[in-house]
Design a protein around this motif. Structure first.
Motif, PDB file in Angstrom:
ATOM      1  N   VAL A 220      42.011  52.775  58.148  1.00 19.51           N
ATOM      2  CA  VAL A 220      41.468  53.332  56.909  1.00 19.51           C
ATOM      3  C   VAL A 220      41.331  52.207  55.898  1.00 19.51           C
ATOM      4  O   VAL A 220      42.238  51.364  55.776  1.00 19.51           O
ATOM      5  CB  VAL A 220      42.388  54.442  56.351  1.00 19.51           C
ATOM      6  N   HIS A 221      40.233  52.167  55.178  1.00 19.15           N
ATOM      7  CA  HIS A 221      40.064  51.129  54.153  1.00 19.15           C
ATOM      8  C   HIS A 221      41.132  51.317  53.075  1.00 19.15           C
ATOM      9  O   HIS A 221      41.418  52.454  52.667  1.00 19.15           O
ATOM     10  CB  HIS A 221      38.672  51.206  53.529  1.00 19.15           C
TER      11      HIS A 221
ATOM     12  N   HIS B  52      36.384  59.142  57.287  1.00 20.39           N
ATOM     13  CA  HIS B  52      37.379  58.269  56.671  1.00 20.39           C
ATOM     14  C   HIS B  52      37.958  57.243  57.635  1.00 20.39           C
ATOM     15  O   HIS B  52      38.442  56.192  57.217  1.00 20.39           O
ATOM     16  CB  HIS B  52      38.519  59.118  56.102  1.00 20.39           C
ATOM     17  N   LEU B  53      37.942  57.547  58.926  1.00 14.57           N
ATOM     18  CA  LEU B  53      38.579  56.681  59.918  1.00 14.57           C
ATOM     19  C   LEU B  53      37.562  55.743  60.563  1.00 14.57           C
ATOM     20  O   LEU B  53      36.388  56.089  60.721  1.00 14.57           O
ATOM     21  CB  LEU B  53      39.239  57.519  61.010  1.00 14.57           C
ATOM     22  N   TYR B  54      38.067  54.568  60.945  1.00 19.32           N
ATOM     23  CA  TYR B  54      37.270  53.665  61.777  1.00 19.32           C
ATOM     24  C   TYR B  54      37.937  53.589  63.140  1.00 19.32           C
ATOM     25  O   TYR B  54      39.115  53.256  63.254  1.00 19.32           O
ATOM     26  CB  TYR B  54      37.182  52.275  61.158  1.00 19.32           C
TER      27      TYR B  54
ATOM     28  N   ALA C 230      34.943  57.977  62.265  1.00 19.08           N
ATOM     29  CA  ALA C 230      35.457  59.237  62.797  1.00 19.08           C
ATOM     30  C   ALA C 230      36.082  60.040  61.665  1.00 19.08           C
ATOM     31  O   ALA C 230      36.515  59.484  60.650  1.00 19.08           O
ATOM     32  CB  ALA C 230      36.475  58.984  63.903  1.00 19.08           C
ATOM     33  N   SER C 231      36.153  61.359  61.834  1.00 14.37           N
ATOM     34  CA  SER C 231      36.748  62.227  60.824  1.00 14.37           C
ATOM     35  C   SER C 231      38.226  62.434  61.116  1.00 14.37           C
ATOM     36  O   SER C 231      38.714  62.161  62.229  1.00 14.37           O
ATOM     37  CB  SER C 231      36.035  63.577  60.795  1.00 14.37           C
TER      38      SER C 231
ATOM     39  N   ASN D  18      39.016  44.516  63.020  1.00 16.27           N
ATOM     40  CA  ASN D  18      38.269  44.275  64.253  1.00 16.27           C
ATOM     41  C   ASN D  18      39.154  43.861  65.420  1.00 16.27           C
ATOM     42  O   ASN D  18      38.703  43.879  66.573  1.00 16.27           O
ATOM     43  CB  ASN D  18      37.189  43.215  64.019  1.00 16.27           C
ATOM     44  N   SER D  19      40.412  43.494  65.134  1.00 18.65           N
ATOM     45  CA  SER D  19      41.332  43.109  66.212  1.00 18.65           C
ATOM     46  C   SER D  19      42.160  44.287  66.707  1.00 18.65           C
ATOM     47  O   SER D  19      42.959  44.137  67.625  1.00 18.65           O
ATOM     48  CB  SER D  19      42.273  41.993  65.719  1.00 18.65           C
ATOM     49  N   MET D  20      41.955  45.470  66.118  1.00 17.26           N
ATOM     50  CA  MET D  20      42.784  46.639  66.434  1.00 17.26           C
ATOM     51  C   MET D  20      42.007  47.653  67.274  1.00 17.26           C
ATOM     52  O   MET D  20      40.884  48.014  66.921  1.00 17.26           O
ATOM     53  CB  MET D  20      43.247  47.316  65.139  1.00 17.26           C
TER      54      MET D  20
END
Length: 673
Positions: free
Chosen positions: A386-387, A300-302, A310-311, A379-381
């Motif tokens: 999370v979407h 769920h995580l980016y 990542a989970s 992309n700046s973070m």
């Protein structure tokens, strides 16, 4: 008349309790209706035939063998009754009686499928008669060549049949979909009572329309004049409109029921979420799973640092800051969080004081543009994100209703053991940075009780300010937009410093909402080496936003905040709101003097007159403060403008000059600088 018909239909309805899945029949019938077009349908029909995916057929429809016999029997029933001389009502009632043991949705689906068989056969022969010998022979028996000779005359009649067929299909779909409504959540609502009362009417008019269309097909063999007169008598277009109205009424009530069911589901989920926030947990992943729509085996995580998925388990038993915002986040908000987050990662000896950040963007509607904007910000973070489509609606409701989220970003603290306190740590982060860890109200109170003004003003704004304070240097912070006054101030300050032989550092902090004039001032100050500057407008904006947030924090924690600190903060904001240049002079961490341009410059210009009162090394600021107080009159008119972007407007603000409560007003400002 209508009531009598409904009563007659109800008397035929004696279901035996058998349950069939008739929903897959709908796409099959729809396919037949669309392919069975009037002669010369052309490329549009061929395009449809080439692109339609017969999902229902290829899915292996399990109930079809059980229904085939009933469908074939109904085909024969339609043919026999249409040939017996009765009208469409007679045929409709005959069909209702033959299908009496079936449920309403099964009854209408079987009747429509039977009509589709006859309708499809008719047009299959008509379409293949010129290329298939078998179809040609069948067409002769049905006297289709004669009909084809009157193509234009019959076209409008068959278009009416086609339109009515579509209306029949729509109503049938509606009736079948009723079966999917969860009756345990409906009860005896007015909408459900309406639907159950009107389904027999909808079934009757659908079956009656099937009879009318079947009459038209049977009459084709008698010639176009029979078709024409029958179509006129039965007003197929009028019946199509009636079915359309029935469908709209059913649809409206169904949508209302679905909305009530969804509202109940959302309320249940919301209440469960609130209870979860109140309940002690062993770790924080349970709350994260309730906030994010968790699906098994889904990442769920980016991870913005490593650019991979990542989970949620990676956050287990860690301090987590949930960044709540819209897709558009002000640059200064991102800048300050980015700075502190990066600093926390650069202290490997303090792993116990590290925290994670998860961005949870709140979006009302989704589109391709929304996705593009999300990815751009994501992309700046360097932290996790999370979407927005993964956020649970109950959580979005929570942050809007309970946390009063509007547009200003929030930082909700999630502790390792799954505790989600009620406060927003965004202001804490702005004022104290990583010193606020673990971001509790108790820690914030401690910091306020220990704070000094220079520490508050300097923290994270200029890399050397804290060093200058530690070295007991004289520090001059100043702001304003008039470059000539800036030149005069920096010149006289250096003259006084040289005369007094004191180490002096000056820093220009611009003004609130910096525009082009402040950018130009920065360039001139740097080119003429007048003083230090904050390197960009974002840093300047952060300086002023921190002052406003400090004032807001004072409104929330007033009894823990030193009154002299907030007076200085309030005074600087008032100076800026009045549009005047101002100066704050301090030595080290404590002694301070402040004033506006028309007070400070004259006082410094007369330094020779009062320099003998200075007791070195600490007395210059004290003596300057005394001189400024002599110039100040009891009369004053202070203005303090707090924008909504601070996220909170204090109910009560006292004057930084006299301590009396200030009056509040609403102001609309347009400034093009």
């Amino acid at each position: 008349m209508e009531m009598d018909r409904v009563k007659e239909v109800l008397e035929t309805h004696v279901p035996d309790g058998r349950d069939f899945d008739v929903k897959p029949l709908v796409p099959i019938v729809e396919d037949i209706m669309k392919r069975a077009t009037f002669l010369g349908g052309g490329a549009q029909d061929q395009d449809y035939a080439d692109t339609w995916e017969d999902t229902a057929i290829r899915s292996g429809y399990t109930d079809m063998p059980k229904l085939t016999y009933a469908i074939n029997e109904t085909v024969n029933e339609i043919i026999c009754n249409c040939s017996s001389g009765g009208d469409e009502h007679f045929v409709a009632m005959a069909l209702c009686r033959s299908l009496s043991r079936y449920a309403w949705e099964d009854k209408v689906a079987i009747a429509l499928a039977a009509f589709a068989v006859s309708y499809g056969k008719f047009w299959l022969v008509a379409q293949l008669r010129t290329t298939n010998p078998l179809a040609k022979s069948l067409a002769v028996i049905r006297e289709l060549p004669e009909i084809i000779e009157h193509t234009e005359a019959l076209k409008r009649k068959f278009e009416a049949v086609s339109n009515l067929s579509k209306a029949m299909l729509n109503v049938t779909s509606c009736i079948i979909n009723l079966k999917e409504l969860p009756t345990e959540d409906i009860g005896q609502s007015t909408e459900w009572v309406f639907l159950t009362a009107h389904v027999p009417t909808a079934v009757y008019w659908t079956v009656r329309s099937i009879a009318a269309c079947s009459f038209i097909l049977n009459l084709t063999a008698l010639g176009p004049e029979y078709v024409d007169s029958a179509a006129e008598a039965w007003d197929l277009n009028g019946v199509a409109h009636k079915l359309a109205k029935i469908k709209e009424d059913l649809k409206e009530q169904m949508n209302s029921i679905k909305q009530k069911i969804e509202d109940k589901r959302q309320n249940d989920a919301y209440n469960a979420l609130i209870e979860l926030f109140k309940t002690p947990n062993t770790d924080n992943t349970k709350i994260l799973s309730a906030v994010i729509n968790v699906k098994e085996h889904q990442l769920h995580l980016y991870d913005g640092t490593n650019n991979k998925r990542a989970s949620l388990d990676i956050l287990r038993k860690k301090h987590v800051l949930l960044l709540i915002s819209e897709l558009h986040i002000p640059q200064e908000e991102l800048s300050i969080l980015h700075q502190f987050y990066t600093e926390s990662r650069q202290q490997p000896t303090k792993l116990d004081k590290q925290y994670e950040v998860v961005w949870l963007p709140v979006v009302d509607t989704f589109s391709n543009a929304t996705d593009e904007q999300f990815e751009l910000v994501q992309n700046s973070m360097p932290w996790y994100s999370v979407h927005p489509i993964m956020l649970e609606p109950a959580f979005i409701r929570f942050i809007k209703d309970v946390k009063s989220f509007d547009k200003t970003p929030q930082l909700l603290v999630l502790h390792p053991r799954g505790v989600l306190p009620g406060y927003n740590a965004r202001d804490m982060m702005w004022v104290w940075g990583n010193l606020a860890f673990p971001f509790t109200e108790e820690r914030e109170k401690e910091l306020w009780m220990e704070a000094t003004l220079i520490e508050l003003l300097a923290d994270s704004i200029h890399q050397n300010l804290l060093l200058w304070a530690d070295q007991n240097r004289y520090i001059c912070l100043y702001g304003g937009a008039d470059i000539e006054w800036i030149r005069r101030l920096t010149t006289i300050m250096r003259s006084v410093a040289n005369t007094a032989r004191i180490p002096l550092e000056m820093l220009y902090v611009g003004k609130k909402n910096p525009k082009e004039s402040v950018r130009k001032n920065n360039s001139i100050i740097q080119a003429e080496n007048l003083s230090h500057i904050l390197p960009d407008l974002i840093k300047i904006q952060i300086f002023w936003m921190r002052l406003e947030i400090m004032l807001k924090s004072w409104g929330q924690h007033g009894r823990f905040v030193k009154s002299d600190l907030i007076q200085y903060v309030g005074k600087i904001l008032c100076y800026d709101n009045d549009g005047e240049g101002w100066t704050l002079i301090a030595r080290g961490w404590h002694e301070m003097a402040k004033g506006i341009d028309k007070e400070v410059y004259p006082c410094l210009s007369k330094f020779d007159e009062w320099k003998d009162k200075v007791v070195y090394p600490d007395g210059l600021v004290i003596a300057l403060d005394e001189q400024l107080r002599e110039l100040q009159t009891p009369h004053h008119c202070n203005r303090l403008i707090l924008p909504e972007s601070t996220g909170h407007i204090p109910e009560k603000v006292v004057c930084a000059e006299c301590g009396r409560p200030m009056e509040s007003f609403i102001m609309y400002l347009c400034c093009t600088d």
